[in-house]
Each structure stands twice: as C-alpha cells, then as structure tokens.
Scaffold this active site. Sequence first.
Site, PDB file in Angstrom:
ATOM      1  N   ASP A 203     -54.761   0.382 -15.063  1.00 30.59           N
ATOM      2  CA  ASP A 203     -54.919   1.410 -16.086  1.00 30.59           C
ATOM      3  C   ASP A 203     -53.558   1.671 -16.723  1.00 30.59           C
ATOM      4  O   ASP A 203     -52.551   1.811 -16.017  1.00 30.59           O
ATOM      5  CB  ASP A 203     -55.461   2.699 -15.446  1.00 30.59           C
ATOM      6  N   LEU A 204     -53.502   1.695 -18.050  1.00 34.46           N
ATOM      7  CA  LEU A 204     -52.231   1.911 -18.742  1.00 34.46           C
ATOM      8  C   LEU A 204     -51.816   3.371 -18.642  1.00 34.46           C
ATOM      9  O   LEU A 204     -52.644   4.278 -18.753  1.00 34.46           O
ATOM     10  CB  LEU A 204     -52.351   1.513 -20.213  1.00 34.46           C
TER      11      LEU A 204
ATOM     12  N   ASP B 147     -58.481   1.619 -21.960  1.00 34.08           N
ATOM     13  CA  ASP B 147     -57.214   0.999 -21.555  1.00 34.08           C
ATOM     14  C   ASP B 147     -57.286   0.517 -20.111  1.00 34.08           C
ATOM     15  O   ASP B 147     -56.261   0.440 -19.430  1.00 34.08           O
ATOM     16  CB  ASP B 147     -56.060   1.986 -21.737  1.00 34.08           C
TER      17      ASP B 147
END
Length: 575
Positions: free
Chosen positions: A183-184, A226
Amino acid sequence: MNTQRSKGAQQPSSFCHDPAIIERAVHVAANAMFLADRQGQIVWINAAFTRLFGYAGGEVMGQTPRILKSGRQSTSYYGELWDTIIAGSIWRGKLCNRRKNGEIFDVEQTVTPVCNAAGEVTHFFVIYEDITERLRSERHLSQLAMFDSLTGLPNRTQFLARLDESLTRSYRSGKSLAVMMLDLDHFKNVNDTLGHAGGDELLRIVGRCLSSTLRTSDIVARLGGDEFAVLIEDLEHTAQSFDSAQRLIESLSEPMVVLGASVQIGASIGIAVSSNQKQTSESLMRNADEALYQAKHQGRGRYLYFDAGMNQAARLRQATKSAMRRSLRDEMIRLSYEPLVRTGTNRIVGVQVRPAWKVAEQDPPLDADLTTVAEQSGMIVAFSDWMLRKTIADIAALRARIKDSVPISVHLSASQFDRADIAAMITGLLTEQAVPGSALRLITSESLTNRSTQAAHRTIEELACFGVQIVLTDFGSGPSSLSVLNRYPICAIKLDKQAVRHVEKNSLDERLLCAITRFASSLEIEIIADGVERAAQREVLAKNGCSITQGALHGEPMSLIELADAILCRNEVQK
C-alpha cells in the site's frame, strides 16, 4: 394443420427457379463467397470476395485457396479440414487469412460440400465472415477482465487465478511462495496536490517501478486504488521475500517526477508465506493484508511478516468493529460533558463532550477512548458522524434553555478533515438545528497542522467562514510546530496531560509552559490545561498565563441537564 404448414414452408408457391436471379443474389451478398471444384481450384467468386481479399476474379480463377493462406495454421489443421469436406461433411472454423496486400486478418469460414445426383462431392461452396473487429473487441474485454486498464498489470481476478496455479505447483515441488500486499504511503496527498491525473500517472510509475525491481518471474498486480500485490515463487527460504520487500520499499522511497513535479511517497508491505497444503489463495491474501495493516499501524514505510498472533489481533479488531457498529445502531453510547473553567472567576467558559459506553461490560471489552477504538476498528467515519449529529442536537437543546450558552467542543480525528463532505455535513447540521457556528468547536490532534492536503485546507476554510473554530489537543506531546498556529482558525490549544501532571513540581515544565503561553497570547490563542487534578497545579498554570483548566479538580463529567444547571448556577453566582 402443422403438417400442412410444414409442407407449405418446404414448397412455397413463390419459390424462385430462375438461376440468373439466384446468381445475382449470391453475387451481391454481404459475405465473401467462392466456389471451388473437387480439386480445390476456384471457379467462381462474388463481389464481397473481392472487397474482402482484394483479388479480382481473373487473379484467383484456377487458383486454390492456398493463395489466401497466412501461414499461421499448421498443415495438420488444413488436413483435418480437407478430410472433413471430402467426406461430404460441412466444416466450420476460424482462420487467419492474408489479403492481396499482405494484411493478416481473422475470418470465420464455412465450407459446404456440393454433391451430384449420385451423392459424389463435385464442388465446395465457401462462405467467409470477417471477425477481426469482433475478436479485437473480445480480446479487449478479456484484457479489461484480467488486467488493470491504468497500469497494464494483472488485476485482482488474474492475480488470484495465478496464485491458485502457483500454489498447486508449490505443493508438488515442495518450495514455498510468498504473497505481498503493498500500500502506498501518502498517495492521497499526491491526488490532492496534483489532481487525479497526477495520481494516475504516479500509479503508472509505481507499476513500472515494482516490475523493474523484481525478477521477471515474479508477478505484480494492481488490486485497486493504491494497493498492489506481488507473488514470488520458488522460495528457497523465507528471508528471500524479506529481501524483495526491502528492495521495493527502497525503490518506492526515491523521489519520482510526476507531471513535472518531484514527489516522494513510500510504501508499507505485508508478507505471507505458504507453509502447508491447507493454505488457500484467500487465506494467504488475508494474512498478507493483516500484516500490511500492522505495518501501517506501526508507522508505515516498513514491511512485516505475518505470524499467528496477527490472526488474534485481526479477530479482535473485527469483533471490536461489530461491537462499535451495534453500539451506534442501538444508541449504546452516552455523551457526558466536562466543564472548562476560567481560573480566577471559576466561571464555566466551555464544555468538552466525553463519549462513554452505556454498558460497562462489553463483548469484546473495549478501550475507554472511543475515538481510538473507532479509528483502530475502521469505524471512525460512522462514529464521527454520529458524534457530530448528537453533539449539535445537544447544543441546540442547551441553547434553548440558556440563551447565552458556552461553546461545546467535540473531538474530530485529524484524518476526517480530508473528507470532501465533512464541512458541508457540519454546516448542514448546524443550519438544521439553528445553531451558530461559534457554538461548536472541533478538538483535533496537532497533527492537523502537519497535513498539507488541499482537502484539509478547504475543509478548515469552509468551517472558519461558518464560524466554527478549532482546538488543538495534546499540544506538546509530539513535534509541535508553533509557526503554523497562525495559519489556521485555532481558538485554543490544549496542553498535553503529561505537561501538566507535575508542572507545580518541575521547574523545566513550568518554563516550557511559560514560553508556550507567551507565544500563544501573542496570537490571541487561549491555553487550556487538561488533566488538572490539584489546586496547586491550577495556581502555577494561572501564574504562567494559562487561564482555562479542565479535569478532576472541577468534578466528574455530567449529563446535559446537570451541565445546564451548573452553568446557570455557577455563572450566575460569579456575575
């Protein structure tokens, strides 16, 4: 009657026996057609054949269909076709053919043997349908179904299918595989700053970065938003997956150029490694997701390996979420009110809402800090909305009894200021209850001042225009930035309880308090000391410019009715 209809249909009175009309009909037909003799030599074509293949009649008469071959079908493929039709059976199938100009295209072909009166095959009648566009559309739909349209990476559906296949191979080979959920960090900031076009471009860059950092045999997928997933096969030992995760984190922490702007993000990763044949794709994904949750919870920019203890934490979090949902639905949360008292006059000048469980024993047992529970269980949006509705309704009820009532403060998580709808919801509730914005104060963490999102700034500006002010809580517990206090409509800051606890005994705490109050005073920002329990604390606070206190020294939080009585009684006495 059915028999008569059948005969009539088989022998219509208007049946045409004119060969010239029939020839003209097939000649102008939309589908390409040709007739070949038993040796396969073309003896007739229609106009659509010329349009489709580009050959005029004189160029193909006497030729065999080999002139149309693309070379993409095997000899055995054509052998099966020939065996079928020479036996007198119809053959249907798809072929790649070649036009006169060399262009390759797809057709659906039907070859019908034509027999004489003795039943012998004398000719072959061939009909073509150009299916190039249809196949292109089907491939496009397949691409959409199995690949992410933005990054071109496999999507969740394909990733799960590949993971199923990999697990089967893993069981046979005895080698482990790893699933990573990624996950960004701070992706939303890029969306808010550069817009959705910037966010989309960043996701494309991240997709390329992930693929180039890993082995070509590793599978990278975008699951949505994301969130990405990685599949690593043929692990000799678990630590290999840790090395890959560390490389990914280092790569994604490097600055990236997005729409001409330098952007720095980061990533959190959860890892789950297959260990036995009882594991499924779903369980591995779930375990990796739980490890990702824990990685983000511990501060982001790191990877965590799933262990059995995380399962227990996940079950507790799910149970907590269910308990919170039930409590909101069944009104099992009560609001009490803690007065804010001005030193010297002892007047109540404000109130803070304190939520608490109506039932002491919960299943599962829940932390007393309901905001923390809501955040950790993923229920913060529902909880915040419920708190705002109840608080504003109580403000209206209090103002109905006390004309010049004091403002009431309610906690709102800093993350909620990013919500596009939060300002409209708050101002809508205030308008609905005929409550002025100045009657409501929002208490939030000082981390709000470090948020640089456009959404948060927009929310704060809209609320300020309506008169709603902000109180920063736990001030001094983290890396406080005094310089940002004048950028926001902040009416007060609350000192961290730890800063107040020993203020009358610790000269360093007192000097720090003095510095903060002087700076805040220059900005016309009030200082509220939370957790005041002793008169000695209050005296030192008042001496150093902190004029508002709250805590056990002023009694326990009270009900709305008790609050109204206390305001009327205490403030009337002090007039």
